[in-house]
Design an enzyme around this catalytic site. Sequence first.
Site, PDB file in Angstrom:
ATOM      1  N   ARG A 176       0.797  -1.222   0.000  1.00 31.49           N
ATOM      2  CA  ARG A 176       0.000   0.000   0.000  1.00 31.49           C
ATOM      3  C   ARG A 176       0.831   1.274   0.000  1.00 31.49           C
ATOM      4  O   ARG A 176       0.590   2.177  -0.794  1.00 31.49           O
ATOM      5  CB  ARG A 176      -0.934   0.032   1.224  1.00 31.49           C
ATOM      6  N   THR A 177       1.812   1.349   0.898  1.00 30.05           N
ATOM      7  CA  THR A 177       2.532   2.620   1.026  1.00 30.05           C
ATOM      8  C   THR A 177       3.351   2.901  -0.226  1.00 30.05           C
ATOM      9  O   THR A 177       3.341   4.018  -0.753  1.00 30.05           O
ATOM     10  CB  THR A 177       3.408   2.610   2.292  1.00 30.05           C
ATOM     11  N   LYS A 213      26.079  -4.693  -1.174  1.00 29.88           N
ATOM     12  CA  LYS A 213      27.544  -4.596  -1.178  1.00 29.88           C
ATOM     13  C   LYS A 213      28.050  -3.840   0.056  1.00 29.88           C
ATOM     14  O   LYS A 213      29.198  -3.407   0.096  1.00 29.88           O
ATOM     15  CB  LYS A 213      28.018  -3.874  -2.449  1.00 29.88           C
ATOM     16  N   ARG A 242      11.368   3.827   3.574  1.00 30.32           N
ATOM     17  CA  ARG A 242      10.879   2.836   4.536  1.00 30.32           C
ATOM     18  C   ARG A 242      12.072   1.988   4.946  1.00 30.32           C
ATOM     19  O   ARG A 242      12.814   1.487   4.081  1.00 30.32           O
ATOM     20  CB  ARG A 242       9.796   1.946   3.948  1.00 30.32           C
ATOM     21  N   HIS A 286       4.911   6.002  11.509  1.00 24.64           N
ATOM     22  CA  HIS A 286       4.463   5.940  10.119  1.00 24.64           C
ATOM     23  C   HIS A 286       3.551   7.156   9.919  1.00 24.64           C
ATOM     24  O   HIS A 286       2.329   7.024   9.843  1.00 24.64           O
ATOM     25  CB  HIS A 286       3.702   4.625   9.926  1.00 24.64           C
TER      26      HIS A 286
HETATM   27  C1  NCD Z   1       1.600  -1.015   8.107  1.00 22.15           C
HETATM   28  C2  NCD Z   1       3.083  -0.791   8.142  1.00 22.15           C
HETATM   29  O1  NCD Z   1       3.819  -1.236   7.277  1.00 22.15           O
HETATM   30  O2  NCD Z   1       3.459  -0.117   9.092  1.00 22.15           O
HETATM   31  N1  NCD Z   1       1.011  -1.064   6.876  1.00 22.15           N
HETATM   32  C3  NCD Z   1       0.944   0.065   6.096  1.00 22.15           C
HETATM   33  O3  NCD Z   1       1.898   0.751   5.847  1.00 22.15           O
HETATM   34  N2  NCD Z   1      -0.275   0.379   5.614  1.00 22.15           N
HETATM   35  C4  NCD Z   1       1.110  -1.962   9.117  1.00 22.15           C
HETATM   36  C5  NCD Z   1       1.650  -3.366   9.118  1.00 22.15           C
HETATM   37  O4  NCD Z   1       2.666  -3.685   8.542  1.00 22.15           O
HETATM   38  O5  NCD Z   1       1.010  -4.168   9.800  1.00 22.15           O
END
Ligand code: NCD
Length: 312
Positions: A59-60, A89, A110, A138
């Site tokens: 999703r993100t 590396k 991320r 997040h």
């Molecule tokens: C979450 C995350 O990655 O923090 N999902 C997201 O980004 N929508 C929650 C999760 O991983 O459970």
Amino acid sequence: MASRFLGRHIITAKQFTREDLHQIFQHALEMRRIVTTEGATSLLHGKMLALIFYEASSRTLGSFDAAAKRLGAETIIPSPGMHYSSVIKGENLSDTVRTFEALSDALVLRHPKRGSAAEAARVLRKPLLNAGDGDGEHPTQALLDLFTIFLRRGAIDGLTFVMAGDLRYGRTIHALFYLLRHYRVKIHLVAPEPLGLTLDHWKEFHGLGLDLTEYQTLGSAMGCADVLYVTRVQKERFPDRPELFEQVRGSYVVTPALLDQAKDDLVLMHPFPRNDEIAPEVDQDPRAAYFEQIENGLYVRMALLGLVLGKI
Ligand code: NCD
């Protein structure tokens, strides 16, 4: 007048004032209008966004990619999971983000380590958006969560939240708490014992003025909930304790029977991915808002990109 977000990093939900949230939501509403009427705009034409994801994401990653493209920008996604990048590396985070800074106008990161977004931002001049830093935060998810509640309920003040699941490692919950401190809300916590809030977090959130109460079961907290926010057990955060996952899985599950005890205008949320926490039969229930959250994430991220790149 330039927005106060121009050129700024988005690292933590703590950085937003209540005023900021409403400004972002107004822009997100405009983005929704653009997407639903025209599909796209050329606001960020000529801009390049680097999406640097060291951890799994559907999703993100998809949402930032779509947001950039709907705004007319382009994206670079260096080998998803960084599996074929120079990280293999032995390249350090600083060199990786500075490399992509040289190729882009803004970066999204991320990373599995808490604090990594702040660490990366320190070596960057161009804006970096935190898309999840380990069990830290997040912030863009928290914004889309709050925006979804705002759209469903019209206001945040006065609502009672039930937060269920992995409160210890759930970064989406931590970030949402930092936003909720701006509102007059009650928060009920339901977590299997080993996954409750840490004492440090408890003290911090309490110190921010959040009204927190612990409940043993979901059933006991349901009746008064305006928002039920459920999360997955973050089993990747404790790889050395697989027995813990088995012990806690299935300890809170949202079923149609449970929802019979809930208010008619409950907002049922989950950041996804889900495991067993919400039975698929619940998807038909009009109170389920999790697919709406995903759509709203697109509008919120479009707004943020427009703001940090100084185009709105
Ligand atoms: C979450 C995350 O990655 O923090 N999902 C997201 O980004 N929508 C929650 C999760 O991983 O459970």
